[in-house]
Scaffold this motif. Sequence first.
Motif, short mmCIF file in Angstrom:
data_model
loop_
_atom_site.label_atom_id
_atom_site.label_comp_id
_atom_site.label_asym_id
_atom_site.label_seq_id
_atom_site.Cartn_x
_atom_site.Cartn_y
_atom_site.Cartn_z
N GLN A 195 2.87 4.48 -1.60
CA GLN A 195 1.76 3.57 -1.83
C GLN A 195 0.58 4.03 -0.97
OE1 GLN A 195 2.74 -0.57 -1.46
NE2 GLN A 195 4.87 -0.18 -1.94
N PRO A 196 -0.63 3.54 -1.25
CA PRO A 196 -1.75 3.87 -0.38
C PRO A 196 -1.40 3.53 1.07
CG PRO A 196 -2.54 2.76 -2.32
CD PRO A 196 -1.03 2.69 -2.36
N GLY A 197 -1.69 4.47 1.94
CA GLY A 197 -1.34 4.30 3.35
C GLY A 197 -0.09 5.07 3.72
N SER A 198 0.72 5.47 2.71
CA SER A 198 1.89 6.29 2.97
C SER A 198 1.43 7.72 3.25
CB SER A 198 2.83 6.32 1.76
OG SER A 198 3.27 5.03 1.43
N ALA A 199 2.32 8.51 3.81
CA ALA A 199 2.04 9.93 4.03
C ALA A 199 3.16 10.74 3.42
CB ALA A 199 1.93 10.22 5.51
N ILE A 200 2.79 11.90 2.85
CA ILE A 200 3.78 12.82 2.30
C ILE A 200 3.33 14.25 2.61
CG2 ILE A 200 2.71 12.75 0.00
CD1 ILE A 200 5.60 13.12 -1.12
N ALA A 201 4.24 15.01 3.22
CA ALA A 201 3.98 16.41 3.60
C ALA A 201 2.70 16.53 4.43
CB ALA A 201 3.92 17.30 2.36
N GLY A 202 2.41 15.53 5.26
CA GLY A 202 1.24 15.57 6.12
C GLY A 202 -0.05 15.12 5.45
N TYR A 203 0.02 14.71 4.20
CA TYR A 203 -1.17 14.23 3.49
C TYR A 203 -1.07 12.72 3.30
CZ TYR A 203 -2.13 19.09 2.41
OH TYR A 203 -2.39 20.42 2.51
N SER A 204 -2.21 12.07 3.35
CA SER A 204 -2.27 10.62 3.17
C SER A 204 -2.35 10.27 1.70
CB SER A 204 -3.49 10.06 3.91
OG SER A 204 -3.57 8.67 3.74
N VAL A 205 -1.53 9.35 1.26
CA VAL A 205 -1.57 8.85 -0.11
C VAL A 205 -2.72 7.82 -0.17
CG1 VAL A 205 -0.33 7.57 -1.90
CG2 VAL A 205 0.88 9.22 -0.47
N THR A 206 -3.65 8.03 -1.08
CA THR A 206 -4.82 7.15 -1.16
C THR A 206 -4.86 6.29 -2.41
OG1 THR A 206 -6.13 8.90 -2.15
CG2 THR A 206 -6.23 8.69 0.25
N GLY A 207 -3.94 6.49 -3.33
CA GLY A 207 -3.91 5.67 -4.53
C GLY A 207 -2.49 5.62 -5.07
N GLY A 208 -2.27 4.76 -6.03
CA GLY A 208 -0.93 4.65 -6.60
C GLY A 208 -0.98 3.96 -7.93
N LEU A 209 0.19 3.61 -8.44
CA LEU A 209 0.24 2.89 -9.70
C LEU A 209 -0.50 1.57 -9.57
CD1 LEU A 209 3.96 3.56 -10.65
CD2 LEU A 209 1.92 4.58 -11.67
N GLY A 210 -1.28 1.27 -10.55
CA GLY A 210 -2.05 0.03 -10.52
C GLY A 210 -3.48 0.21 -10.07
#
Length: 156
Positions: free
Chosen positions: A47-62
């Motif tokens: 979800q936004p606010g999560s991190a994956i492989a050192g990158y910040s997730v800025t958007g998601g489903l919805g």
Amino acid sequence: MRGIGLVFVRFAVAIAILVLLRLGCSRQQTTELTPKKIQLAQTWELQPGSAIAGYSVTGGLGDISIALSGKTVFAPFTGLTQPYQGSCVLFSSDEVPAYLFRLCGLKQPRLGEVRQGQPLGNGDYLQFAALRKQPNGTWAFVEPSRNILERTLKQP
């Protein structure tokens, strides 16, 4: 006798104004610093606010993704902006009490009470999500209305 009554009324009005100013200031101070916590009806691992492989997730489903190119977004109603996860904020308004709007990607977003049409922030992109309160108290993603998005992207 009439003069004493007028003095009493002015004194009572002055006290009432002082009390209202004090209440208004204290509410803003506590809400600006308090991150809003909500329970989502639909949950996904990332979800936004999560991190994956050192990158910040800025958007998601919805989310609706909008290229802002540095332009400003505005409060669609008079309401309150509170910090949320990551670079996201939640906007709420008494005018649409069953809805919350999640805005992600704003640079230095304006927090606290805002009037309709006041700037909320700007950025290169905006991830916008509309959430509707469910009977069980959770919040579910719903399709944002075109009208609300237009009010957010254009100053009245």
